[in-house]
Structure formats: structure tokens, C-alpha cells
Design a protein around this motif. Structure first.
Motif, PDB file in Angstrom:
ATOM      1  N   TYR A  76       0.922  -1.057   0.111  1.00 28.05           N
ATOM      2  CA  TYR A  76       0.031  -0.060   0.086  1.00 28.05           C
ATOM      3  C   TYR A  76       1.047   1.252   0.003  1.00 28.05           C
ATOM      4  N   PHE A  77       0.188   2.470  -0.611  1.00 29.74           N
ATOM      5  CA  PHE A  77       1.127   3.645  -0.416  1.00 29.74           C
ATOM      6  C   PHE A  77       0.451   4.445   0.878  1.00 29.74           C
ATOM      7  N   ALA A  78       1.536   5.230   1.052  1.00 29.90           N
ATOM      8  CA  ALA A  78       1.251   6.518   2.215  1.00 29.90           C
ATOM      9  C   ALA A  78       1.983   7.774   1.776  1.00 29.90           C
ATOM     10  N   TYR A  79       1.221   8.659   2.398  1.00 30.58           N
ATOM     11  CA  TYR A  79       2.145  10.058   2.118  1.00 30.58           C
ATOM     12  C   TYR A  79       1.592  11.148   3.281  1.00 30.58           C
ATOM     13  N   ASN A  80       2.176  12.092   3.219  1.00 34.19           N
ATOM     14  CA  ASN A  80       2.305  13.196   4.299  1.00 34.19           C
ATOM     15  C   ASN A  80       1.418  14.157   3.147  1.00 34.19           C
ATOM     16  N   PRO A  81       0.213  14.594   3.548  1.00 37.34           N
ATOM     17  CA  PRO A  81      -0.641  15.563   2.453  1.00 37.34           C
ATOM     18  C   PRO A  81       0.105  16.844   2.403  1.00 37.34           C
ATOM     19  N   ILE A  84       3.695  15.788   0.335  1.00 32.27           N
ATOM     20  CA  ILE A  84       3.694  15.175  -0.980  1.00 32.27           C
ATOM     21  C   ILE A  84       4.414  16.113  -2.462  1.00 32.27           C
ATOM     22  N   ASN A  85       4.227  17.202  -2.277  1.00 27.58           N
ATOM     23  CA  ASN A  85       4.675  18.077  -3.128  1.00 27.58           C
ATOM     24  C   ASN A  85       6.072  18.058  -3.332  1.00 27.58           C
ATOM     25  N   VAL A  86       6.796  17.767  -2.417  1.00 31.10           N
ATOM     26  CA  VAL A  86       8.334  17.434  -2.484  1.00 31.10           C
ATOM     27  C   VAL A  86       8.829  15.839  -2.712  1.00 31.10           C
ATOM     28  N   GLY A  87       7.877  15.325  -2.967  1.00 29.93           N
ATOM     29  CA  GLY A  87       7.982  13.678  -3.104  1.00 29.93           C
ATOM     30  C   GLY A  87       7.961  12.901  -2.075  1.00 29.93           C
ATOM     31  N   SER A  88       7.516  13.436  -0.935  1.00 29.29           N
ATOM     32  CA  SER A  88       7.218  12.355   0.170  1.00 29.29           C
ATOM     33  C   SER A  88       6.134  11.305   0.274  1.00 29.29           C
ATOM     34  N   VAL A  89       6.141  10.514  -0.730  1.00 23.04           N
ATOM     35  CA  VAL A  89       5.386   9.214  -1.016  1.00 23.04           C
ATOM     36  C   VAL A  89       6.132   8.231  -1.575  1.00 23.04           C
ATOM     37  N   ASP A  90       5.507   7.026  -0.944  1.00 24.20           N
ATOM     38  CA  ASP A  90       6.267   5.727  -0.990  1.00 24.20           C
ATOM     39  C   ASP A  90       5.200   4.319  -1.065  1.00 24.20           C
ATOM     40  N   TRP A  91       5.496   3.349  -1.576  1.00 23.87           N
ATOM     41  CA  TRP A  91       4.578   2.260  -1.438  1.00 23.87           C
ATOM     42  C   TRP A  91       5.329   1.432  -0.372  1.00 23.87           C
ATOM     43  N   GLN A  92       4.696   0.829   0.661  1.00 26.14           N
ATOM     44  CA  GLN A  92       5.362   0.082   1.721  1.00 26.14           C
ATOM     45  C   GLN A  92       5.739  -1.405   1.095  1.00 26.14           C
ATOM     46  N   ARG A  93       7.044  -1.774   1.209  1.00 22.34           N
ATOM     47  CA  ARG A  93       7.478  -3.067   0.727  1.00 22.34           C
ATOM     48  C   ARG A  93       8.483  -3.701   1.643  1.00 22.34           C
ATOM     49  N   TYR A  94       8.403  -3.296   2.954  1.00 23.04           N
ATOM     50  CA  TYR A  94       9.260  -3.577   4.014  1.00 23.04           C
ATOM     51  C   TYR A  94       8.849  -4.886   5.069  1.00 23.04           C
ATOM     52  N   GLU A  95       7.646  -4.550   5.460  1.00 24.86           N
ATOM     53  CA  GLU A  95       7.001  -5.374   6.544  1.00 24.86           C
ATOM     54  C   GLU A  95       5.799  -5.739   6.156  1.00 24.86           C
ATOM     55  N   LYS A  96       5.226  -7.019   6.996  1.00 22.33           N
ATOM     56  CA  LYS A  96       3.799  -7.286   6.500  1.00 22.33           C
ATOM     57  C   LYS A  96       2.670  -6.043   6.875  1.00 22.33           C
ATOM     58  N   ARG A  97       3.009  -5.338   7.918  1.00 21.60           N
ATOM     59  CA  ARG A  97       2.294  -4.160   8.335  1.00 21.60           C
ATOM     60  C   ARG A  97       3.189  -3.029   9.095  1.00 21.60           C
ATOM     61  N   VAL A  98       2.883  -1.919   8.587  1.00 20.06           N
ATOM     62  CA  VAL A  98       3.709  -0.843   9.595  1.00 20.06           C
ATOM     63  C   VAL A  98       2.474   0.233  10.023  1.00 20.06           C
ATOM     64  N   ILE A  99       2.926   1.194  10.915  1.00 24.14           N
ATOM     65  CA  ILE A  99       2.063   2.174  10.990  1.00 24.14           C
ATOM     66  C   ILE A  99       2.749   3.421  10.784  1.00 24.14           C
ATOM     67  N   VAL A 100       1.994   4.616  10.547  1.00 25.27           N
ATOM     68  CA  VAL A 100       2.352   5.950  10.179  1.00 25.27           C
ATOM     69  C   VAL A 100       1.414   6.941  11.072  1.00 25.27           C
ATOM     70  N   SER A 101       1.734   8.038  11.204  1.00 26.42           N
ATOM     71  CA  SER A 101       1.021   9.087  11.669  1.00 26.42           C
ATOM     72  C   SER A 101      -0.395   9.333  11.011  1.00 26.42           C
ATOM     73  N   PRO A 102      -1.189   9.677  12.193  1.00 27.14           N
ATOM     74  CA  PRO A 102      -2.550   9.724  11.655  1.00 27.14           C
ATOM     75  C   PRO A 102      -2.917  10.762  10.638  1.00 27.14           C
ATOM     76  N   LEU A 103      -2.003  11.532  10.403  1.00 28.67           N
ATOM     77  CA  LEU A 103      -2.154  12.597   9.445  1.00 28.67           C
ATOM     78  C   LEU A 103      -1.695  12.367   8.063  1.00 28.67           C
ATOM     79  N   TYR A 104      -1.393  11.197   7.900  1.00 27.45           N
ATOM     80  CA  TYR A 104      -1.078  10.454   6.532  1.00 27.45           C
ATOM     81  C   TYR A 104      -2.269   9.923   5.877  1.00 27.45           C
ATOM     82  N   ASN A 105      -2.148   9.899   4.443  1.00 28.33           N
ATOM     83  CA  ASN A 105      -3.054   9.356   3.481  1.00 28.33           C
ATOM     84  C   ASN A 105      -2.545   8.022   3.272  1.00 28.33           C
ATOM     85  N   VAL A 106      -3.291   6.920   3.234  1.00 26.42           N
ATOM     86  CA  VAL A 106      -2.890   5.528   2.954  1.00 26.42           C
ATOM     87  C   VAL A 106      -3.896   5.290   1.770  1.00 26.42           C
TER      88      VAL A 106
END
Length: 158
Positions: A76-81, A84-106
Motif C-alpha cells: 500500500y501507498f502512504a504520504y504526508n498530505p 507530497i509536493n516535495v516527493g514524500s510518497v512511497d509504497w510499503q514493501r518492507y514489513e507485513k504491516r507498519v503504522i504511520v502518523s494519523p495525518l498521513y493518507n494511505v
């Protein structure tokens, strides 16, 4: 180009290359599962230089209560709204599940789209220009997921 009325894709381009344009919202879906049980899931951030990473926090995460943090399943993808305009977006390929800040969009991506290609597109000059045009805000641009869904996503076929 995608025609909403007849639900068909139209090819645009020259003889050497054809391009299909369709709203990104046809390929992505919001995912908003929270860590309600306060499970011990690794906490990640998404930066423009490293993508998903744990090093951003140093020694400790700001909050002990991680029940509002959003879960990002593998693939899945996540980004800080606000970043994202500076490229802070990625798709999660490291663990089965991770958590991110509640401010992020997933969001999840449909099987009909290559995640690596979408990642490169969102971080490309064209992708960032489209994001910047959609983002709104006063001090710092902010891109809601619905705004991202409105962007045309181009796939090139040789």
C-alpha cells in the motif's frame, strides 16, 4: 483519454507511442484502518529522500499512544498530505504491516497498475507538477486523497 460518458479509454499520442489517460481515482482506494488495539507494529515515516523509513524518529516516537496511527499493509501507498509536493510518497514493501502518523493518507492500488510505475510517476517532475496544481493551503500546500484521485494518470505503451 478517459471518457466518463461511455466508460472507454481513448488513445492519444503520436505514431511511435500511445498514451492512455484516466483519472487516478480509477486505480486507487483509500485505506484507513487504525491501530485501535495499540498493537506493537513498527512505526515508520515517509520522507522525500528515503521513502518509508524508521530512522526519521531518532530514539523515540512522539506519542506512546499509537491507537490513532494508521496501518499500512505491505504493497500500500502512504504520504504526508503536506509533504507530497516535495516527493514524500512511497509504497510499503518492507514489513507485513507498519503504522504511520494519523495525518498521513494511505491507499491501495488496483491490480491493473504497477506500483513501481505509479511510485515513479508520483515522484516525477510531471507528477509533482500535477500534485502542486491540485494542492491547496495557505502556508503549506495540502493534498487530500480526493484531490490526488482527480489527477490524470498517464500510461505509455510503445
Amino acid at each position: 483519454m478517459y471518457n466518463e460518458e461511455d466508460n472507454k479509454l481513448r488513445f492519444v499520442g503520436d505514431d511511435r507511442m500511445a498514451r492512455i489517460r484516466v483519472p487516478l481515482g480509477k486505480f486507487i482506494k483509500e485505506y484507513s484502518e487504525r491501530n485501535k488495539g495499540n498493537e506493537d507494529i513498527p512505526v515508520y515515516s515517509v520522507t522525500n529522500s528515503q521513502g518509508f523509513c524508521t530512522e526519521y524518529f531518532g530514539k523515540e516516537v512522539a506519542s506512546q499512544d499509537k491507537t490513532t496511527y494508521k496501518i499500512v499493509p505491505q504493497g500500500y501507498f502512504a504520504y504526508n498530505p503536506s509533504r507530497i509536493n516535495v516527493g514524500s510518497v512511497d509504497w510499503q514493501r518492507y514489513e507485513k504491516r507498519v503504522i504511520v502518523s494519523p495525518l498521513y493518507n494511505v491507499f491501495s492500488v488496483s491490480e491493473g497498475i504497477d506500483r513501481q510505475y505509479l511510485y515513479y510517476f508520483l515522484r516525477s517532475d510531471l507528477g509533482r507538477q500535477m500534485i502542486k496544481a491540485k494542492a491547496s493551503g495557505s502556508v503549506r500546500d495540502n493534498l487530500k486523497l480526493d484531490m490526488l484521485k482527480e489527477n490524470d494518470y498517464s500510461r505509455y505503451f510503445l
